[in-house]
Every structure is written in C-alpha cells, then in structure tokens.
Design a protein around this motif. Structure first.
Motif, PDB file in Angstrom:
ATOM      1  N   VAL A  81       0.888  -1.257   0.129  1.00 32.48           N
ATOM      2  CA  VAL A  81      -0.116   0.019   0.100  1.00 32.48           C
ATOM      3  C   VAL A  81       0.900   1.331  -0.095  1.00 32.48           C
ATOM      4  O   VAL A  81       1.637   1.495   0.892  1.00 32.48           O
ATOM      5  CB  VAL A  81      -0.907  -0.003   1.225  1.00 32.48           C
ATOM      6  CG1 VAL A  81      -1.743   1.287   1.214  1.00 32.48           C
ATOM      7  CG2 VAL A  81      -1.891  -1.200   1.146  1.00 32.48           C
ATOM      8  N   VAL A  82       0.634   2.245  -0.753  1.00 36.82           N
ATOM      9  CA  VAL A  82       1.222   3.458  -1.107  1.00 36.82           C
ATOM     10  C   VAL A  82       0.840   4.487  -0.095  1.00 36.82           C
ATOM     11  O   VAL A  82      -0.569   4.568  -0.156  1.00 36.82           O
ATOM     12  CB  VAL A  82       1.248   3.747  -2.393  1.00 36.82           C
ATOM     13  CG1 VAL A  82       2.180   5.039  -2.571  1.00 36.82           C
ATOM     14  CG2 VAL A  82       1.901   2.780  -3.484  1.00 36.82           C
ATOM     15  N   THR A  83       1.822   4.851   0.721  1.00 36.41           N
ATOM     16  CA  THR A  83       1.202   6.076   1.618  1.00 36.41           C
ATOM     17  C   THR A  83       1.470   7.447   0.887  1.00 36.41           C
ATOM     18  O   THR A  83       2.584   8.110   1.027  1.00 36.41           O
ATOM     19  CB  THR A  83       1.791   5.980   2.951  1.00 36.41           C
ATOM     20  OG1 THR A  83       1.622   4.646   3.408  1.00 36.41           O
ATOM     21  CG2 THR A  83       1.402   7.123   3.834  1.00 36.41           C
ATOM     22  N   PHE A 109      -5.087   3.278  -5.431  1.00 31.45           N
ATOM     23  CA  PHE A 109      -5.409   2.599  -4.197  1.00 31.45           C
ATOM     24  C   PHE A 109      -6.206   1.330  -4.419  1.00 31.45           C
ATOM     25  O   PHE A 109      -6.652   0.875  -3.316  1.00 31.45           O
ATOM     26  CB  PHE A 109      -5.851   3.668  -3.020  1.00 31.45           C
ATOM     27  CG  PHE A 109      -4.951   4.724  -2.730  1.00 31.45           C
ATOM     28  CD1 PHE A 109      -3.679   4.184  -1.821  1.00 31.45           C
ATOM     29  CD2 PHE A 109      -4.670   5.866  -3.606  1.00 31.45           C
ATOM     30  CE1 PHE A 109      -2.868   5.394  -1.312  1.00 31.45           C
ATOM     31  CE2 PHE A 109      -3.627   6.927  -3.154  1.00 31.45           C
ATOM     32  CZ  PHE A 109      -2.780   6.507  -2.168  1.00 31.45           C
ATOM     33  N   GLY A 110      -6.631   1.191  -5.715  1.00 33.81           N
ATOM     34  CA  GLY A 110      -7.515   0.087  -5.668  1.00 33.81           C
ATOM     35  C   GLY A 110      -9.164   0.302  -5.513  1.00 33.81           C
ATOM     36  O   GLY A 110      -9.773  -0.741  -5.702  1.00 33.81           O
ATOM     37  N   PHE A 111      -9.394   1.454  -5.756  1.00 32.97           N
ATOM     38  CA  PHE A 111     -10.896   1.762  -5.649  1.00 32.97           C
ATOM     39  C   PHE A 111     -11.318   2.260  -7.050  1.00 32.97           C
ATOM     40  O   PHE A 111     -11.048   3.202  -7.611  1.00 32.97           O
ATOM     41  CB  PHE A 111     -11.057   3.079  -4.636  1.00 32.97           C
ATOM     42  CG  PHE A 111     -10.621   2.487  -3.205  1.00 32.97           C
ATOM     43  CD1 PHE A 111     -11.101   1.467  -2.645  1.00 32.97           C
ATOM     44  CD2 PHE A 111      -9.732   3.282  -2.443  1.00 32.97           C
ATOM     45  CE1 PHE A 111     -11.003   1.064  -1.400  1.00 32.97           C
ATOM     46  CE2 PHE A 111      -9.431   2.895  -1.283  1.00 32.97           C
ATOM     47  CZ  PHE A 111      -9.834   1.808  -0.690  1.00 32.97           C
ATOM     48  N   LEU A 261      -7.641  -0.411   5.412  1.00 30.90           N
ATOM     49  CA  LEU A 261      -5.968  -0.063   5.049  1.00 30.90           C
ATOM     50  C   LEU A 261      -5.819   0.856   3.837  1.00 30.90           C
ATOM     51  O   LEU A 261      -5.096   1.913   4.248  1.00 30.90           O
ATOM     52  CB  LEU A 261      -5.336  -1.281   5.258  1.00 30.90           C
ATOM     53  CG  LEU A 261      -3.724  -1.138   4.917  1.00 30.90           C
ATOM     54  CD1 LEU A 261      -3.085  -0.693   6.317  1.00 30.90           C
ATOM     55  CD2 LEU A 261      -3.055  -2.361   4.530  1.00 30.90           C
ATOM     56  N   ARG A 262      -6.420   0.525   2.752  1.00 33.02           N
ATOM     57  CA  ARG A 262      -6.170   1.333   1.711  1.00 33.02           C
ATOM     58  C   ARG A 262      -6.722   2.760   1.658  1.00 33.02           C
ATOM     59  O   ARG A 262      -6.322   3.783   1.425  1.00 33.02           O
ATOM     60  CB  ARG A 262      -6.514   0.722   0.586  1.00 33.02           C
ATOM     61  CG  ARG A 262      -5.727  -0.412   0.164  1.00 33.02           C
ATOM     62  CD  ARG A 262      -5.972  -1.258  -0.857  1.00 33.02           C
ATOM     63  NE  ARG A 262      -6.981  -2.060  -0.756  1.00 33.02           N
ATOM     64  CZ  ARG A 262      -8.130  -2.154  -1.716  1.00 33.02           C
ATOM     65  NH1 ARG A 262      -8.013  -1.368  -2.557  1.00 33.02           N
ATOM     66  NH2 ARG A 262      -9.091  -2.892  -1.484  1.00 33.02           N
ATOM     67  N   LEU A 263      -7.760   2.908   2.464  1.00 32.67           N
ATOM     68  CA  LEU A 263      -8.579   4.216   2.721  1.00 32.67           C
ATOM     69  C   LEU A 263      -7.583   5.241   3.687  1.00 32.67           C
ATOM     70  O   LEU A 263      -7.706   6.135   3.208  1.00 32.67           O
ATOM     71  CB  LEU A 263     -10.109   4.009   3.503  1.00 32.67           C
ATOM     72  CG  LEU A 263     -11.003   3.737   2.542  1.00 32.67           C
ATOM     73  CD1 LEU A 263     -12.347   3.332   3.254  1.00 32.67           C
ATOM     74  CD2 LEU A 263     -11.348   4.980   1.615  1.00 32.67           C
ATOM     75  N   LYS A 264      -7.206   4.464   4.603  1.00 31.41           N
ATOM     76  CA  LYS A 264      -6.243   5.458   5.624  1.00 31.41           C
ATOM     77  C   LYS A 264      -5.106   5.858   4.734  1.00 31.41           C
ATOM     78  O   LYS A 264      -4.651   7.030   4.926  1.00 31.41           O
ATOM     79  CB  LYS A 264      -5.599   4.362   6.668  1.00 31.41           C
ATOM     80  CG  LYS A 264      -6.722   4.123   7.745  1.00 31.41           C
ATOM     81  CD  LYS A 264      -6.169   3.308   9.132  1.00 31.41           C
ATOM     82  CE  LYS A 264      -4.946   4.075   9.747  1.00 31.41           C
ATOM     83  NZ  LYS A 264      -4.214   3.195  10.606  1.00 31.41           N
ATOM     84  N   SER A 265      -4.578   4.747   3.744  1.00 35.30           N
ATOM     85  CA  SER A 265      -3.398   5.340   3.037  1.00 35.30           C
ATOM     86  C   SER A 265      -3.780   6.657   2.013  1.00 35.30           C
ATOM     87  O   SER A 265      -3.070   7.605   1.854  1.00 35.30           O
ATOM     88  CB  SER A 265      -2.664   4.304   2.215  1.00 35.30           C
ATOM     89  OG  SER A 265      -2.186   3.485   3.163  1.00 35.30           O
ATOM     90  N   PRO A 273     -11.101   4.980   9.009  1.00 37.04           N
ATOM     91  CA  PRO A 273     -12.016   5.883   8.483  1.00 37.04           C
ATOM     92  C   PRO A 273     -13.306   5.774   9.096  1.00 37.04           C
ATOM     93  O   PRO A 273     -13.905   4.731   9.273  1.00 37.04           O
ATOM     94  CB  PRO A 273     -12.080   5.582   6.726  1.00 37.04           C
ATOM     95  CG  PRO A 273     -11.309   3.918   7.070  1.00 37.04           C
ATOM     96  CD  PRO A 273     -10.612   4.141   8.219  1.00 37.04           C
ATOM     97  N   SER A 274     -14.095   6.793   8.966  1.00 33.92           N
ATOM     98  CA  SER A 274     -15.456   6.731   9.469  1.00 33.92           C
ATOM     99  C   SER A 274     -16.272   6.409   8.474  1.00 33.92           C
ATOM    100  O   SER A 274     -15.885   6.364   7.021  1.00 33.92           O
ATOM    101  CB  SER A 274     -15.696   8.128  10.098  1.00 33.92           C
ATOM    102  OG  SER A 274     -16.023   9.032   9.290  1.00 33.92           O
TER     103      SER A 274
END
Length: 352
Positions: A81-83, A109-111, A261-265, A273-274
């Motif tokens: 995962v890229v930050t 990010f895969g979305f 995890l990917r949303l955080k990044s 994330p909420s």
C-alpha cells in the motif's frame, strides 16, 4: 515408394496380431510426438515477460470476478500500500476535470466504482441497482445534530443519488434530512444490534420498521473482508441471513479486501476511516457533483448554539477508533478547492 495391395494386406495382418500392450505403446508414442510439437511451437512465439511484483489493485482488476478480487492476495498485501495524500494536487492536474483527477488518484489505491461496491453472493430477487453509471448530482448525508431544524430535506431529496450512513433513520426527520435513500452503509455494531432485534420478539417490529425503507436500496457492509477480526464477518453474514428470512433483503454490497487500510493510506489519516469518509469516497467514484450534509463533529453550531451528536439521538463517537476532526478538515479542504459543497448552514431561513 509404391504401396501395393499385397503389402497393405501384410500390414493389416501384422496389425491384427498385435497385443493390447503394443497398441497402447504406439498410441503413447504418437501422443508424445504431438505434444512436443505443440509446445515447441508455443515456446517459439514472442513472449513478453510478465511482472509479478506486488502492485496496488488497478482498474483492470475491477473486471475480475468477485471471488478473484477478494482472493487476490498479491494485490492486497499490506506492505504494497502506497502512503501518500490524495489531497495533494500537482500543477498538471488543473487541466483535468476535478472528478477525473480524484477518480484516477483513488484507482491507484484499488478503488473503482465496481471494486468499492462488490456484489454479495445473495441477490435480492428482481433488484439490480445501477452502480456502473455516473450520477449527475449526489448527496452524502451524515448524522450530525446540525441537521436539526436545517430544513434541508427538500434540497437533499432533489439529488439524483443519496448516500446515508450506519442506518441513520429518516422517519420523522424528512423535513431536515430528506425522504429517500439510494445507498446505506452499515458497520458491525449496528448490523449486530439489528440482527439481535430481528431474532427477538420484543424489538422485532422496531427493527423491521427501520429496515423496510431501504429494501429497494443498496446496503453496503464495511470491513466485510478485512482480515481481523473474523467474528465481524460471521456477524455480518448472520445478519444477511436474517434479512433474507424476513423478506427484507436489499441489494447487498460489500467492501473489498483491506479497504480500511487502503482508505487510511489514500486519505493520509491516522485512525480508521469513519462511515463519512467511506461515503465521500463512494461519491467521488460515482458522482459528477457532490453535496455533503450533516458532517459537523462539534457540540456547538456555527452560531454557537448547542448541538446533540446525532440529529436523531445524543450518541457519541469512539475517539479511539475515529478522528472526526481530522476527517472534517479533509471535507473542508475538498469544499475549498471546489470538489464538493459542504453544507453546514440552514438550507432555508426561518420565517419570522
């Protein structure tokens, strides 16, 4: 060489005297020759080397079968995962439309529209929501007490697609929050509580009334395929079975593996994330114009008036899990750069 009738007869007579072992041996020899020829041709063709390095999930993967996406371990390893902050814009991005800019960023990010709303294996009969098209106007509606008395209901309902969070009720609040839901998100604590009520005669009617309005909507389960803890996954599945049992099954969608995890990044946040950040992510993937309502994590309104936490109750958020102030700053920045419209004031002035 000329083959005469006599020689053909000799060959045929010799073949008739072969044993089963001789015939099997000849067949195996012929098969081996054919196989060697085929593989030799195949390997002689130009062959581009395929990279097997771990890369983030890309748009091409969104066309995979759901099961392949969920089990694609190579694409979702944590260390790949890229930050980086999705809000950082380069100068070259000004020539792109904002919606395309953010959609492309989220793809790294895969979305994508399809991968963010994966269809579940149980389908509601005859219900096929459109999640593969862009909507012109979308409203993402939070649950903040700032919506009480806002008179935003009519404006919210005028949007083509409406996203709500964590089973927020609209019954009795239509004047302020609107009267329609197209996508409702749900987390584990709420799905668990509703499942318990559906199994309990004392509160079954209450749960039924809360669930019935979203029967024709999309119900998105968060953290469905996150690796830990497994009991959340089992709880979600049990709730889905209860929905099916009581004929309340909507269009079930689930988040992709490691979505949290990917949303955080992607958003560069420090805590989980909420539902609000998940909702705005979904909107960025499927909407051309976005308005946000009910996102205001403070106890006082814009004019200093006291606010309850939710417009429908006086709950609270778990500060150990979410950083609402951090996310609110993201929404403010998106509003400032013109990507969304963050509504924190009343939609209609009170009549004197």
């Amino acid at each position: 060489m000329t083959v005469t009738n006599g020689s053909m007869k000799e060959v045929w007579f010799s073949f008739q005297n072969w044993s089963c072992k001789d015939i099997v041996f000849v067949i195996l020899c012929i098969s081996t020759c054919v196989a060697n020829y085929v593989f030799g041709v195949a390997y002689s063709l130009p062959n581009k080397k395929r990279s097997i390095t771990n890369k983030p999930f890309t748009y091409a993967a969104s066309h995979m079968h759901t099961a392949e996406i969920l089990n694609n371990k190579t694409a979702f390893k944590e260390e790949t995962v890229v930050t980086r902050d999705i809000l950082i814009q380069k100068e070259g991005a000004v020539n792109e439309t904002l919606i395309e800019y953010y959609r492309k960023k989220l793809q790294t990010f895969g979305f994508t529209m399809k991968s963010f709303l994966l269809p579940y294996k149980i389908k509601a009969p005859g219900l096929h929501r459109r999640v593969d098209k862009f909507y012109n106007t979308c409203a993402v509606v939070g649950s903040s007490g700032i919506l009480n008395g806002s008179q935003c209901g009519e404006e919210i309902s005028s949007h083509e697609f409406i996203i709500r969070l964590n089973m927020a009720t609209i019954d009795g609040f239509q004047k302020d929050v609107g009267n329609r839901t197209d996508l409702m998100s749900i987390n584990y604590p709420i799905s668990h509580a509703l499942d318990k009520c559906l199994r309990n005669t004392k509160c079954r009617d209450s749960a039924y009334r809360r669930l019935k309005p979203i029967k024709n909507s999309i119900l998105l389960f968060h953290e469905f395929h996150d690796p830990n803890p497994n009991w959340k996954l089992q709880g979600h599945k049990q709730f889905i079975q209860s929905l099916k049992r009581y004929n309340l099954l909507p269009d079930i969608r689930v988040s992709a593996k490691n979505a949290t995890l990917r949303l955080k990044s992607a958003w560069n946040i420090t805590k989980q994330p909420s539902g609000g950040l998940r909702g705005i992510t979904a909107a960025l993937l499927m909407c051309r114009s976005i308005s946000m309502y009910g996102y205001y994590p403070f106890s006082e309104g814009t004019n200093g008036e006291p606010l309850q936490y939710h417009y429908f109750d006086n709950g609270f958020w778990n500060k150990k899990i979410h950083n609402m102030s951090e996310e609110y700053s993201i929404f403010k920045k998106l509003d400032k750069i013109g990507r969304i419209r963050l509504v924190t004031n009343k939609c209609k002035k009170d009549l004197i």
